[in-house]
Design a protein around this motif. Sequence first.
Motif, PDB file in Angstrom:
ATOM      1  N   TRP A   4       0.856  -1.178   0.000  1.00 45.98           N
ATOM      2  CA  TRP A   4       0.000   0.000   0.000  1.00 45.98           C
ATOM      3  C   TRP A   4       0.895   1.232   0.000  1.00 45.98           C
ATOM      4  O   TRP A   4       2.099   1.152   0.292  1.00 45.98           O
ATOM      5  CB  TRP A   4      -0.945  -0.020   1.200  1.00 45.98           C
ATOM      6  CG  TRP A   4      -0.276  -0.212   2.528  1.00 45.98           C
ATOM      7  CD1 TRP A   4       0.152   0.752   3.397  1.00 45.98           C
ATOM      8  CD2 TRP A   4       0.048  -1.470   3.150  1.00 45.98           C
ATOM      9  NE1 TRP A   4       0.728   0.183   4.515  1.00 45.98           N
ATOM     10  CE2 TRP A   4       0.672  -1.171   4.388  1.00 45.98           C
ATOM     11  CE3 TRP A   4      -0.118  -2.806   2.779  1.00 45.98           C
ATOM     12  CZ2 TRP A   4       1.131  -2.166   5.252  1.00 45.98           C
ATOM     13  CZ3 TRP A   4       0.343  -3.789   3.642  1.00 45.98           C
ATOM     14  CH2 TRP A   4       0.944  -3.471   4.860  1.00 45.98           C
ATOM     15  N   PRO A   5       0.345   2.409  -0.318  1.00 48.00           N
ATOM     16  CA  PRO A   5       1.188   3.609  -0.381  1.00 48.00           C
ATOM     17  C   PRO A   5       1.692   4.021   0.990  1.00 48.00           C
ATOM     18  O   PRO A   5       1.013   3.844   2.004  1.00 48.00           O
ATOM     19  CB  PRO A   5       0.257   4.665  -0.979  1.00 48.00           C
ATOM     20  CG  PRO A   5      -1.125   4.174  -0.694  1.00 48.00           C
ATOM     21  CD  PRO A   5      -1.048   2.683  -0.713  1.00 48.00           C
ATOM     22  N   ALA A   6       2.883   4.585   1.002  1.00 49.03           N
ATOM     23  CA  ALA A   6       3.495   5.033   2.253  1.00 49.03           C
ATOM     24  C   ALA A   6       3.095   6.466   2.555  1.00 49.03           C
ATOM     25  O   ALA A   6       3.110   7.318   1.672  1.00 49.03           O
ATOM     26  CB  ALA A   6       5.012   4.929   2.161  1.00 49.03           C
ATOM     27  N   SER A   7       2.723   6.721   3.809  1.00 47.02           N
ATOM     28  CA  SER A   7       2.523   8.099   4.243  1.00 47.02           C
ATOM     29  C   SER A   7       3.891   8.704   4.551  1.00 47.02           C
ATOM     30  O   SER A   7       4.826   8.003   4.935  1.00 47.02           O
ATOM     31  CB  SER A   7       1.628   8.148   5.482  1.00 47.02           C
ATOM     32  OG  SER A   7       2.173   7.374   6.523  1.00 47.02           O
ATOM     33  N   ARG A 119      -2.333   4.646   8.466  1.00 47.15           N
ATOM     34  CA  ARG A 119      -0.985   5.199   8.277  1.00 47.15           C
ATOM     35  C   ARG A 119       0.104   4.225   8.727  1.00 47.15           C
ATOM     36  O   ARG A 119       1.153   4.626   9.239  1.00 47.15           O
ATOM     37  CB  ARG A 119      -0.834   6.554   8.977  1.00 47.15           C
ATOM     38  CG  ARG A 119      -1.780   7.604   8.436  1.00 47.15           C
ATOM     39  CD  ARG A 119      -1.723   8.902   9.243  1.00 47.15           C
ATOM     40  NE  ARG A 119      -0.443   9.593   9.121  1.00 47.15           N
ATOM     41  CZ  ARG A 119      -0.087  10.364   8.097  1.00 47.15           C
ATOM     42  NH1 ARG A 119      -0.930  10.530   7.081  1.00 47.15           N
ATOM     43  NH2 ARG A 119       1.078  10.978   8.078  1.00 47.15           N
ATOM     44  N   MET A 120      -0.145   2.940   8.525  1.00 45.96           N
ATOM     45  CA  MET A 120       0.885   1.933   8.770  1.00 45.96           C
ATOM     46  C   MET A 120       1.891   1.974   7.617  1.00 45.96           C
ATOM     47  O   MET A 120       1.499   1.960   6.442  1.00 45.96           O
ATOM     48  CB  MET A 120       0.279   0.529   8.848  1.00 45.96           C
ATOM     49  CG  MET A 120      -0.810   0.353   9.877  1.00 45.96           C
ATOM     50  SD  MET A 120      -0.207   0.454  11.565  1.00 45.96           S
ATOM     51  CE  MET A 120      -1.739   0.090  12.465  1.00 45.96           C
ATOM     52  N   LEU A 121       3.166   2.041   7.928  1.00 52.95           N
ATOM     53  CA  LEU A 121       4.174   2.072   6.890  1.00 52.95           C
ATOM     54  C   LEU A 121       4.210   0.724   6.170  1.00 52.95           C
ATOM     55  O   LEU A 121       4.208  -0.325   6.811  1.00 52.95           O
ATOM     56  CB  LEU A 121       5.540   2.386   7.497  1.00 52.95           C
ATOM     57  CG  LEU A 121       5.628   3.761   8.187  1.00 52.95           C
ATOM     58  CD1 LEU A 121       6.976   3.916   8.873  1.00 52.95           C
ATOM     59  CD2 LEU A 121       5.389   4.884   7.204  1.00 52.95           C
ATOM     60  N   PRO A 122       4.252   0.726   4.846  1.00 50.48           N
ATOM     61  CA  PRO A 122       4.157  -0.533   4.106  1.00 50.48           C
ATOM     62  C   PRO A 122       5.476  -1.287   4.077  1.00 50.48           C
ATOM     63  O   PRO A 122       6.561  -0.710   4.243  1.00 50.48           O
ATOM     64  CB  PRO A 122       3.794  -0.060   2.687  1.00 50.48           C
ATOM     65  CG  PRO A 122       4.450   1.285   2.578  1.00 50.48           C
ATOM     66  CD  PRO A 122       4.331   1.901   3.957  1.00 50.48           C
ATOM     67  N   PRO A 123       5.405  -2.593   3.851  1.00 53.50           N
ATOM     68  CA  PRO A 123       6.634  -3.369   3.654  1.00 53.50           C
ATOM     69  C   PRO A 123       7.286  -3.043   2.323  1.00 53.50           C
ATOM     70  O   PRO A 123       6.615  -2.641   1.364  1.00 53.50           O
ATOM     71  CB  PRO A 123       6.144  -4.821   3.681  1.00 53.50           C
ATOM     72  CG  PRO A 123       4.712  -4.739   3.262  1.00 53.50           C
ATOM     73  CD  PRO A 123       4.198  -3.425   3.761  1.00 53.50           C
ATOM     74  N   ARG A 124       8.606  -3.231   2.275  1.00 53.98           N
ATOM     75  CA  ARG A 124       9.310  -3.083   0.998  1.00 53.98           C
ATOM     76  C   ARG A 124       8.940  -4.240   0.075  1.00 53.98           C
ATOM     77  O   ARG A 124       8.843  -4.076  -1.143  1.00 53.98           O
ATOM     78  CB  ARG A 124      10.817  -3.057   1.235  1.00 53.98           C
ATOM     79  CG  ARG A 124      11.625  -2.830  -0.035  1.00 53.98           C
ATOM     80  CD  ARG A 124      13.135  -2.937   0.201  1.00 53.98           C
ATOM     81  NE  ARG A 124      13.648  -1.976   1.160  1.00 53.98           N
ATOM     82  CZ  ARG A 124      14.948  -1.847   1.451  1.00 53.98           C
ATOM     83  NH1 ARG A 124      15.839  -2.633   0.846  1.00 53.98           N
ATOM     84  NH2 ARG A 124      15.344  -0.960   2.340  1.00 53.98           N
ATOM     85  N   PRO A 307      -9.699   7.379  11.416  1.00 55.46           N
ATOM     86  CA  PRO A 307      -8.646   6.374  11.595  1.00 55.46           C
ATOM     87  C   PRO A 307      -7.606   6.778  12.637  1.00 55.46           C
ATOM     88  O   PRO A 307      -7.013   5.906  13.287  1.00 55.46           O
ATOM     89  CB  PRO A 307      -8.032   6.260  10.199  1.00 55.46           C
ATOM     90  CG  PRO A 307      -9.135   6.645   9.271  1.00 55.46           C
ATOM     91  CD  PRO A 307      -9.892   7.715   9.992  1.00 55.46           C
ATOM     92  N   ALA A 308      -7.368   8.077  12.805  1.00 51.97           N
ATOM     93  CA  ALA A 308      -6.411   8.510  13.829  1.00 51.97           C
ATOM     94  C   ALA A 308      -6.906   8.136  15.221  1.00 51.97           C
ATOM     95  O   ALA A 308      -6.104   7.826  16.106  1.00 51.97           O
ATOM     96  CB  ALA A 308      -6.184  10.017  13.732  1.00 51.97           C
ATOM     97  N   ALA A 309      -8.217   8.167  15.429  1.00 48.98           N
ATOM     98  CA  ALA A 309      -8.773   7.754  16.721  1.00 48.98           C
ATOM     99  C   ALA A 309      -8.626   6.248  16.914  1.00 48.98           C
ATOM    100  O   ALA A 309      -8.347   5.774  18.022  1.00 48.98           O
ATOM    101  CB  ALA A 309     -10.240   8.161  16.825  1.00 48.98           C
ATOM    102  N   GLY A 406       2.566   7.754  14.216  1.00 49.54           N
ATOM    103  CA  GLY A 406       1.712   7.547  13.048  1.00 49.54           C
ATOM    104  C   GLY A 406       0.352   8.188  13.143  1.00 49.54           C
ATOM    105  O   GLY A 406      -0.565   7.791  12.407  1.00 49.54           O
ATOM    106  N   VAL A 407       0.182   9.180  14.012  1.00 50.46           N
ATOM    107  CA  VAL A 407      -1.105   9.835  14.192  1.00 50.46           C
ATOM    108  C   VAL A 407      -1.035  11.224  13.565  1.00 50.46           C
ATOM    109  O   VAL A 407      -0.232  12.055  13.998  1.00 50.46           O
ATOM    110  CB  VAL A 407      -1.488   9.941  15.682  1.00 50.46           C
ATOM    111  CG1 VAL A 407      -2.806  10.706  15.851  1.00 50.46           C
ATOM    112  CG2 VAL A 407      -1.603   8.545  16.282  1.00 50.46           C
ATOM    113  N   ALA A 408      -1.857  11.461  12.585  1.00 54.09           N
ATOM    114  CA  ALA A 408      -1.868  12.748  11.891  1.00 54.09           C
ATOM    115  C   ALA A 408      -2.823  13.695  12.621  1.00 54.09           C
ATOM    116  O   ALA A 408      -4.017  13.426  12.743  1.00 54.09           O
ATOM    117  CB  ALA A 408      -2.301  12.580  10.447  1.00 54.09           C
ATOM    118  N   LEU A 409      -2.262  14.808  13.104  1.00 53.38           N
ATOM    119  CA  LEU A 409      -3.086  15.801  13.777  1.00 53.38           C
ATOM    120  C   LEU A 409      -3.451  16.946  12.836  1.00 53.38           C
ATOM    121  O   LEU A 409      -4.331  17.727  13.123  1.00 53.38           O
ATOM    122  CB  LEU A 409      -2.348  16.353  15.003  1.00 53.38           C
ATOM    123  CG  LEU A 409      -1.977  15.324  16.079  1.00 53.38           C
ATOM    124  CD1 LEU A 409      -1.245  16.004  17.237  1.00 53.38           C
ATOM    125  CD2 LEU A 409      -3.223  14.618  16.596  1.00 53.38           C
TER     126      LEU A 409
END
Length: 409
Positions: A4-7, A119-124, A307-309, A406-409
């Motif tokens: 999935w795409p990386a934030s 916002r989980m970082l994806p695997p390579r 999703p941040a919650a 990983g929480v976007a405010l």
Amino acid sequence: MHAWPASEVPALPGQGRDLRIHDTATGGLVTLDPGPVARIYVCGITPYDATHLGHAATYNAFDLVQRVWLDTKRQVHYVQNVTDVDDPLLERAERDSVDWVALAEQETALFREDMTALRMLPPRHYIGAVEAIPGIVPLVERLREAGAAYELEGDIYFSVESDPHFGQVSHLDAAAMRLLSAERGGDPDRPGKKTPLDPMLWMAARPGEPSWDGGSLGRGRPGWHIECVAIALDHLGMGFDVQGGGSDLAFPHHEMGASHAQVLTGEFPMAKAYVHAGMVALHGEKMSKSKGNLVFVSQLRRDGVDPAAIRLALLAHHYRADWEYTDDVLRDAVARLDRWRAAVSRPDGPSADALVEEIRDALADDLDAPTALAAVDRWAAAQEEHGGTDTAAPGVVSRAVDALMGVAL
């Protein structure tokens, strides 16, 4: 298979701490000191149902591992599998009268959407069991040639007695192993096996089930444990930094996988640390697809939950702890998110330099997210009560919470 795409992960001033984390194999905390590239393998889903909060809690834990490493200015080589052919998937497809391939693709796509939203970082490398079969077959052949595997009615089994280190991941006694083997996909009572705990490496083709050409193994499909071993060895090699998953994977999955890899390579250990996340319960029982007591991330998102919650609800519990989901857990997370967003929306505030170091210290200490949350709570409370004069502080807090949690405010 694509991930999935990386934030974007904001860069923070200074540098993070080396990670000290609990290793199941040693039973204590170990300080990890990877090279310039930290290597981690996390076991992925069997895609026959949507992502529930138990899954999300596990992947949140290993997302924190990545973020701590990135904050030390390391690169991270993260690999995750998808068990896109296995008995539970085939059974669900038959129950629902759907094609098993379509079911796997549908649920894997939904998993990607959930991971993106959280916002989980994806695997390579994101590798399916089916696409890994060409690399699995030679490993099973090598184990058989080495006398570490044997045939039983067309199926190929691994002999756990071939690994002198067998048992050194979970440290369970034989009775506990046999019980868990029966509960978690093994067949300890099958007649003809050398020992009851021996796991299957290659299942001979069954009528009406998918199978692939296994060369000298005959047509069939791979066992669960050898799948992850083939993918991990191919992309990470032996002695990688962290083998991760839920606590229910310590035995048999990680125990068996370690033995497969150690016999194949003659090296020990497979991973420097075996790290396991706790289980999430609902109504007094572990969330489980078989029990149906699930809270789905996708359903929460459809219900309008930010999703941040959801992520804050996960972070409120230490990753190794077993905990129970309730509506109050989510309400508390929503309230916390509102407080934090209100605090960082102001033009200035109390200095945040010390807060960044508190978050770093907490997460480097066995991923102590609850302590990190409490530190941000104190800053937000001070902002609400007294304000401050540091015009950079709200932005610093916002970037730190995003980069490290990983929480976007």
